[in-house]
Write a protein that holds these residues in place. Structure first.
Motif, PDB file in Angstrom:
ATOM      1  N   ASP A 141      43.261 -19.479  47.009  1.00 56.28           N
ATOM      2  CA  ASP A 141      44.479 -18.598  47.030  1.00 56.28           C
ATOM      3  C   ASP A 141      44.593 -17.949  45.626  1.00 56.28           C
ATOM      4  O   ASP A 141      45.374 -16.944  45.342  1.00 56.28           O
ATOM      5  N   CYS A 142      44.259 -18.777  44.709  1.00 49.03           N
ATOM      6  CA  CYS A 142      44.712 -18.428  43.253  1.00 49.03           C
ATOM      7  C   CYS A 142      43.417 -17.525  42.513  1.00 49.03           C
ATOM      8  O   CYS A 142      43.710 -17.267  41.416  1.00 49.03           O
ATOM      9  N   GLN A 185      47.874 -10.610  34.398  1.00 54.08           N
ATOM     10  CA  GLN A 185      48.901 -11.951  34.338  1.00 54.08           C
ATOM     11  C   GLN A 185      48.790 -12.643  33.007  1.00 54.08           C
ATOM     12  O   GLN A 185      49.621 -13.165  32.603  1.00 54.08           O
ATOM     13  N   TYR A 190      49.988 -21.306  38.687  1.00 55.92           N
ATOM     14  CA  TYR A 190      49.437 -22.241  39.753  1.00 55.92           C
ATOM     15  C   TYR A 190      48.402 -22.817  39.638  1.00 55.92           C
ATOM     16  O   TYR A 190      48.011 -23.987  39.954  1.00 55.92           O
ATOM     17  N   ARG A 191      47.443 -22.183  39.115  1.00 51.10           N
ATOM     18  CA  ARG A 191      45.840 -22.536  38.765  1.00 51.10           C
ATOM     19  C   ARG A 191      46.070 -23.794  37.965  1.00 51.10           C
ATOM     20  O   ARG A 191      45.368 -24.909  38.545  1.00 51.10           O
ATOM     21  N   ARG A 201      53.006 -17.170  39.788  1.00 54.21           N
ATOM     22  CA  ARG A 201      51.834 -17.289  40.293  1.00 54.21           C
ATOM     23  C   ARG A 201      50.696 -17.825  39.402  1.00 54.21           C
ATOM     24  O   ARG A 201      49.618 -18.315  39.457  1.00 54.21           O
ATOM     25  N   SER A 202      50.968 -17.197  38.066  1.00 56.62           N
ATOM     26  CA  SER A 202      49.753 -17.442  36.922  1.00 56.62           C
ATOM     27  C   SER A 202      49.748 -18.704  36.331  1.00 56.62           C
ATOM     28  O   SER A 202      48.882 -18.917  35.754  1.00 56.62           O
ATOM     29  N   LEU A 240      43.329 -23.606  45.145  1.00 59.82           N
ATOM     30  CA  LEU A 240      42.555 -22.892  44.119  1.00 59.82           C
ATOM     31  C   LEU A 240      42.053 -21.549  44.664  1.00 59.82           C
ATOM     32  O   LEU A 240      42.096 -20.606  43.834  1.00 59.82           O
ATOM     33  N   ARG A 288      41.320 -14.612  41.264  1.00 64.29           N
ATOM     34  CA  ARG A 288      41.945 -13.355  40.713  1.00 64.29           C
ATOM     35  C   ARG A 288      40.763 -12.575  40.263  1.00 64.29           C
ATOM     36  O   ARG A 288      39.867 -13.270  39.889  1.00 64.29           O
ATOM     37  N   ILE A 330      49.582 -23.729  48.636  1.00 63.53           N
ATOM     38  CA  ILE A 330      48.800 -22.897  47.815  1.00 63.53           C
ATOM     39  C   ILE A 330      47.297 -23.713  47.428  1.00 63.53           C
ATOM     40  O   ILE A 330      47.561 -24.734  46.900  1.00 63.53           O
TER      41      ILE A 330
END
Length: 513
Positions: A492-493, A503, A413-414, A410-411, A490, A495, A488
């Motif tokens: 949702d990403c 991450q 994804y962005r 998931r790191s 942004l 952090r 997904i």
């Protein structure tokens, strides 16, 4: 009572191996910290070794991600980081297995062409596939085939049913190669058929990875197979020795029946793959059957690995099934090119297949992968394609089998989403398929995940398909999976500081996952 005894035997063996590894690590650390009055000189010596190792790494022909991880570890632990690298990577020299595999490849090279050479035919009809096909045949050594029917399986259940059906038709031999084999419903049915075929005089062989089956098979499994008349080979036995060779696992999945029919894809021989057992919700997977000329290629790929374990080598050509009555193909079948990847030849075939599909895409690239931990080359290819107007979509799992891999995946994804890549998570369960499909013209189904282990450390295989009607079936399966997946964003990403730090640290160690 029998099950309890089996569990105790398995646990004892696994526990001894793990204990042995821990003892080696403890002795190694005590050697470094318990040097008495010589501590200062030892530390200077170890620092010099670490510096030399860093210089060696910088100049080594290796992926930047692996270099960065090791240099970071050496900076973090300068006193023993260099020695640890030497123990894991230099003392554990894979030259012997490399020489043996290269010999097998050389001896089997001509056998790949027993049904002819279709490269020029493919290029003349579809010049857009020249770079894909030329690389795999002329450099990697895996020819193009025609006269091959393909059947795509969008689930483990459909795969299992067809495997049983084809096994019943076997007349001469059946070869199986899997990363994981686990006792249960699926294996019971397959072994029952194989035992019957072995009793009828067929050559039945099973090859499986020792680490992949470390906790899934009893220690006497080979003896059981032998009693049934089935030959077996355990690949790269897991030994209690600190060595990088333990990373090189056989992640391939191959079934070859008489060299006329072959299967490959993401499925192992375990009940969760056919949803008899629910581990992470519904298990979504993909596989393919090829019938005709190209099945011979997967047969040879199996035999190349099988012959690593035996002094007496097979006569490869003796297994060729099309000496008479060659299969006649259909135009809608297109062309097929099975391929394999090896971590000991420094040629990343699986990665190159994926990158070429991405780079050549004009309209779209749709990808299924259970893991998304990629190096800069693949990351750049994906983002550049999206920035260039290609519709790039990736489906990963929403319910993961390894939480640390999930966080690391998931790191990425962005950056992908910012570039225009659409990322989805399969919400019904675990998406284990490994498929690429592009522009209604080309697709691949195989065993290679989008992570460092699959791309660079494991033995893998796959099938690339050109201009076949099966390509649309793979695309349609992807489109049917989208409504069962969450896109997904942004948002949702987003952090917090703690998640970002975690991450970022995990990204450093991504090559080790």
């Amino acid at each position: 009572m029998i099950r309890k005894k089996w569990f105790n035997l398995v646990f004892r063996r696994r526990a001894l191996v793990i204990l042995s590894l821990l003892v080696q690590i403890a002795l190694f650390i005590s050697l470094l910290v318990g040097t008495g009055i010589y501590v200062k000189n030892i530390f200077i010596f170890l620092n010099i070794i670490s510096i030399i190792v860093c210089i060696y790494l910088i100049n080594k022909n290796e992926k930047a991600g692996f270099k960065l991880t090791w240099i970071f570890l050496i900076l973090l632990f300068p006193f023993f980081g260099g020695i640890l690298y030497i123990m894991l990577n230099i003392w554990s020299n894979p030259k012997k297995i490399r020489r043996s595999l290269q010999r097998n490849i050389s001896e089997s090279r001509d056998a790949f062409y027993l049904s002819g050479n279709r490269l020029e035919e493919l290029i003349s009809m579809y010049p857009e596939f020249k770079t894909h096909a030329h690389y795999l045949q002329e450099y990697a050594g895996f020819p193009v085939y025609s006269n091959t029917r393909q059947v795509y399986f969008p689930s483990g259940e459909s795969f299992f049913y067809n495997v049983l059906e084809e096994l019943e038709k076997a007349q001469k031999y059946v070869f199986l190669e899997f990363f994981i084999i686990k006792e249960g419903h699926m294996l019971d049915f397959i072994l029952k058929t194989l035992e019957k075929k072995a009793a009828a005089g067929l050559d039945i062989r099973i090859m499986y990875d020792d680490l992949g089956c470390f906790f899934t098979l009893p220690p006497d499994f080979q003896k059981r197979l032998k009693k049934k008349g089935i030959k077996s080979y355990v690949f790269n036995r897991f030994r209690p020795i600190v060595s990088s060779l333990q990373n090189n696992r056989d992640h391939r999945k191959i079934i070859s029946i008489d060299g006329k029919v072959a299967f490959t894809g993401g499925l192992n021989l375990a009940d969760e793959y056919i949803n008899v057992v629910k581990r992470f919700g519904h298990w979504k997977d993909a596989a393919i059957m090829i019938e005709g000329d190209a099945a011979w290629s997967l047969t040879l790929i199996f035999l190349q690995m099988w012959n690593l374990g035996f002094k007496e080598k097979d006569d490869y050509a003796s297994f060729f099934p099309w000496k008479e009555n060659l299969i006649k193909g259909h135009e809608s079948w297109g062309y097929v090119q099975p391929y394999a990847d090896s971590p000991i030849d420094h040629e990343n075939v699986g990665e190159h297949v994926y990158i070429q599909i991405i780079n050549k895409a004009k309209e779209y690239v749709y990808i299924n992968t259970p893991y998304l931990i990629v190096d800069d080359n693949l990351l750049s290819a994906l983002t550049l394609a999206a920035k260039s107007g290609v519709d790039v979509r990736i489906i990963t799992p929403h319910r993961w089998d390894k939480w640390i891999v999930a966080i690391t995946s998931r790191s990425y994804y962005r950056r992908l989403i910012k570039a225009g890549v659409k990322v989805y998570e399969y919400t019904s369960g675990f998406n284990h398929g490994k498929t690429f499909v592009s522009d209604d013209k080309i697709a691949t189904v195989g065993t290679t995940n989008l992570d460092f282990r699959s791309l660079y450390l494991h033995f893998e295989c796959g099938v690339i398909i050109y201009a076949s009607k099966t390509i649309m079936e793979i695309k349609e399966d992807f489109m049917r999976t989208l409504p069962k997946s969450q896109e997904i964003t942004l948002k949702d990403c987003a952090r917090n500081v703690f998640q970002r730090i975690i991450q970022d640290i995990l990204r450093i160690f991504a090559p080790l996952m």
